[in-house]
Design an enzyme around this catalytic site. Structure first.
Site, PDB file in Angstrom:
ATOM      1  CE1 TYR A 166       0.576  -7.423   1.030  1.00 21.33           C
ATOM      2  CE2 TYR A 166      -0.342  -6.186  -0.794  1.00 21.33           C
ATOM      3  CZ  TYR A 166       0.746  -6.742  -0.155  1.00 21.33           C
ATOM      4  OH  TYR A 166       2.002  -6.602  -0.698  1.00 21.33           O
ATOM      5  CD  GLU A 195      -1.523  -0.223   7.094  1.00 22.28           C
ATOM      6  OE1 GLU A 195      -1.798   0.719   6.324  1.00 22.28           O
ATOM      7  OE2 GLU A 195      -0.890  -1.235   6.729  1.00 22.28           O
TER       8      GLU A 195
END
Length: 215
Positions: free
Chosen positions: A141, A148
């Protein structure tokens, strides 16, 4: 849950698991030849299965899954925006380290998550799969979120130069939109959004793995 709904969810999750396994296989094969070629190698498959995951919002709205609809929408829209707008639309980012990291972080997460859902639906989820589901997110994660953010950060230069997605006034709707400003605001908010999700996943990990130990 009715038998028909359960069968549908099993088929959906099996299809997603196969799709993400294909993404992982294509990206891995491409990376053996060129470490920066992962995204272009799996681009079409990645796009199809990420967009198809919109169904999970409908599942939440219909009450087929316990996930809150708002959380499902937030996760889908965040991923899809990054994929379509910050990565795919910026050709120079396709061969970046961030693009490769994003592909592997997403794919490795999903090839565990979807089989885990299938196991839960059919009542045959082995302990190692449950453990993996609530453990692989720990490193993946943060890696995915960092990738991102890097892709969105890098997309600003392209957006500024090309006026990408910009809406200028005057226009019939008396509305203006600057995509660079939107990206800047999103980059400020992203760490807080990630922290909320990450903390939630750790709470789920304690809940699920605690139950597994009791069993």
């Amino acid at each position: 849950m009715g038998a028909l709904a359960r069968r549908y969810l099993v088929l959906y999750n099996v299809a997603q698991a196969c799709g993400w396994l294909t993404v992982l296989a294509k990206a891995s094969r491409a990376s053996l030849d060129d470490a920066t070629g992962a995204y272009d190698a799996c681009r079409s498959t990645l796009m199809v299965f990420q967009l198809a995951s919109f169904a999970e919002i409908a599942h939440a709205v219909a009450g087929l899954t316990p996930t809150p609809a708002a959380a499902a929408l937030a996760q889908w829209s965040g991923r899809t925006h990054c994929l379509k707008c910050a990565l795919d639309a910026v050709k120079t980012s396709h061969a970046s380290v961030a693009a490769t990291a994003l592909v592997f972080a997403w794919a490795l997460t999903e090839v565990v998550r979807y089989p885990s859902y299938v196991g839960g639906l059919i009542g045959r989820s082995p302990k190692w799969l449950t453990w993996s589901r609530y453990t692989v997110f720990v490193p993946l994660y943060p890696l995915g979120a960092a990738a991102e953010m890097k892709l969105m950060y890098d997309a600003r230069a392209h957006a500024r130069k090309t006026k990408m997605y910009a809406v200028t006034m005057p226009n019939a709707y008396n509305f203006a939109f600057d995509y660079v400003t939107f990206l800047n605001a999103l980059l400020v908010a992203y760490p807080f959004l990630f922290y909320t999700l990450y903390r939630y996943m750790f709470a789920q990990r304690r809940k699920k793995l605690g139950k597994a130990k009791e069993n």
